[in-house]
Design a protein around this motif. Structure first.
Motif, PDB file in Angstrom:
ATOM      1  N   ARG A   1      44.029  75.633  71.605  1.00  0.00           N
ATOM      2  CA  ARG A   1      44.340  76.851  70.854  1.00  0.00           C
ATOM      3  C   ARG A   1      45.763  77.308  71.143  1.00  0.00           C
ATOM      4  O   ARG A   1      46.496  77.692  70.229  1.00  0.00           O
TER       5      ARG A   1
ATOM      6  N   ARG B   1      52.554  75.657  67.712  1.00  0.00           N
ATOM      7  CA  ARG B   1      52.944  74.909  66.510  1.00  0.00           C
ATOM      8  C   ARG B   1      53.043  75.837  65.310  1.00  0.00           C
ATOM      9  O   ARG B   1      53.950  75.707  64.484  1.00  0.00           O
TER      10      ARG B   1
ATOM     11  N   SER C   1      48.104  75.011  69.390  1.00  0.00           N
ATOM     12  CA  SER C   1      48.064  75.308  67.949  1.00  0.00           C
ATOM     13  C   SER C   1      48.873  76.559  67.625  1.00  0.00           C
ATOM     14  O   SER C   1      49.594  76.603  66.625  1.00  0.00           O
TER      15      SER C   1
END
Length: 175
Positions: free
Chosen positions: A47, A53, A50
């Motif tokens: 997470r 990103r 992510s």
């Protein structure tokens, strides 16, 4: 497998009540720790990766939007600055005007009979000047380069810039 379970049951039966509670608490703690390390921690790490990103993608999108806005402003400014041929000017006059603005000498200009196209020749001109002239020509929505041939000139200019001979055909397109 049942032999292992039977052995564990016999061992727990021989332990005191206090030892059984300690073993139970230790087993629960070990199970929770292993569950945390094998299940939850990778999920949290994924997470976080992510989210980083996503943040990088949002920053890239903001940069692209900023550059797109700059490009739109630049194109609008270039369209405002580029000379728009008036309906009273013929195609050769427009081409001569553009060449004079960039200070590029036209060696030959041969208009077609219908005045909708013209052939041009440039002898020993700077590559950057010709590209600048073509860029100016491209800003005119009513002009289209149909054919372009460039050949390098042997040797170089005094400034060290590439010299070329070029011939092209330009067509005036109806809007």
């Amino acid at each position: 497998m049942s032999a292992v379970v039977t052995t564990i049951k016999r061992y727990l039966a021989r332990c005191t009540r206090r030892e059984q509670v300690y073993l139970l608490v230790a087993g629960v703690m070990i199970t929770l720790t292993v569950g945390w390390l094998l299940l939850w921690q990778p999920v949290f790490d994924a997470r976080a990766a992510s989210e980083s990103r996503l943040l990088a993608a949002e920053q890239t999108l903001a940069q692209v939007n900023s550059l797109a806005a700059e490009l739109a402003i630049f194109r609008r400014d270039m369209a405002d600055e580029s000379p728009q041929p008036s309906s009273s000017q013929s195609l050769p006059q427009v081409l001569n005007t553009l060449a004079a603005q960039i200070a590029i000498p036209i060696a030959a200009l041969e208009p077609a009979v219908d005045n909708q196209s013209a052939g041009l020749r440039f002898d020993a001109v700077s590559m950057s000047l010709l590209l600048a002239w073509l860029a100016e020509l491209e800003t005119l929505p009513s002009m289209r380069v149909e054919q372009l041939t460039m050949t390098p000139v042997a040797g170089s200019s005094a400034t060290g810039e590439a010299q070329i001979n070029a011939s092209l055909r330009v067509r005036s397109v109806a809007q």
